[in-house]
Write a protein that holds these residues in place. Structure first.
Motif, PDB file in Angstrom:
ATOM      1  N   VAL A 242       0.859  -1.187   0.000  1.00 22.08           N
ATOM      2  CA  VAL A 242       0.000   0.000   0.000  1.00 22.08           C
ATOM      3  C   VAL A 242       0.889   1.230   0.000  1.00 22.08           C
ATOM      4  N   ASN A 243       0.699   2.072  -0.998  1.00 20.45           N
ATOM      5  CA  ASN A 243       1.396   3.350  -1.061  1.00 20.45           C
ATOM      6  C   ASN A 243       0.376   4.429  -0.717  1.00 20.45           C
ATOM      7  N   ILE A 244       0.632   5.150   0.364  1.00 22.07           N
ATOM      8  CA  ILE A 244      -0.235   6.258   0.765  1.00 22.07           C
ATOM      9  C   ILE A 244       0.597   7.521   0.726  1.00 22.07           C
ATOM     10  N   GLY A 245       0.096   8.537   0.052  1.00 22.80           N
ATOM     11  CA  GLY A 245       0.844   9.778  -0.053  1.00 22.80           C
ATOM     12  C   GLY A 245      -0.050  10.924  -0.470  1.00 22.80           C
TER      13      GLY A 245
ATOM     14  N   ALA B  24       4.260   5.703  -9.475  1.00 25.48           N
ATOM     15  CA  ALA B  24       4.571   4.730 -10.529  1.00 25.48           C
ATOM     16  C   ALA B  24       5.791   3.892 -10.164  1.00 25.48           C
ATOM     17  N   GLY B  25       6.773   4.494  -9.502  1.00 26.73           N
ATOM     18  CA  GLY B  25       7.956   3.742  -9.078  1.00 26.73           C
ATOM     19  C   GLY B  25       7.615   2.676  -8.064  1.00 26.73           C
ATOM     20  N   VAL B  26       6.718   3.008  -7.147  1.00 23.10           N
ATOM     21  CA  VAL B  26       6.288   2.033  -6.139  1.00 23.10           C
ATOM     22  C   VAL B  26       5.553   0.878  -6.808  1.00 23.10           C
ATOM     23  N   VAL B  27       4.645   1.208  -7.727  1.00 23.24           N
ATOM     24  CA  VAL B  27       3.879   0.168  -8.416  1.00 23.24           C
ATOM     25  C   VAL B  27       4.795  -0.709  -9.265  1.00 23.24           C
TER      26      VAL B  27
END
Length: 96
Positions: free
Chosen positions: A2-5, A73-76
């Motif tokens: 999970v990326n939260i930002g 996009a980098g995280v995904v």
């Protein structure tokens, strides 16, 4: 994963400051790659397209997506090497 930002909204009428947006598409502007996270759960949040830039995006006409950030996009992309797309979620809180 999970990326939260936070991210900036292209259309302030559609997304207001503080809105939580679940991304249903992620665009890597630098490499022109698109990711489509699987939406496998019901939720009450708004949905939108996240577009990742390597520089601050100051003009909304630069954007194809709804929300802009600098890391989504980098995280995904990194997560997709190890996980199925149904296990990757990107949530952005609108900051501007």
């Amino acid at each position: 994963l999970v990326n939260i930002g936070i991210g900036g909204a292209k259309d302030p009428k559609r997304f207001q400051i503080g809105d939580v947006v679940v991304t249903n598409k992620v665009i890597d502007r630098t490499n022109e790659i698109e990711f489509y996270p699987d939406m496998v759960f019901a939720h009450s949040f708004k949905e939108g397209t996240l577009e990742t830039f390597l520089h601050p995006c100051t003009k909304s006409d630069e954007m194809d997506g709804d929300i802009a950030d600098m890391e989504g996009a980098g995280v995904v992309k990194a997560g997709s090497y190890f996980m199925d797309s149904s296990q990757i979620f990107v949530l952005k809180i609108v900051s501007v």
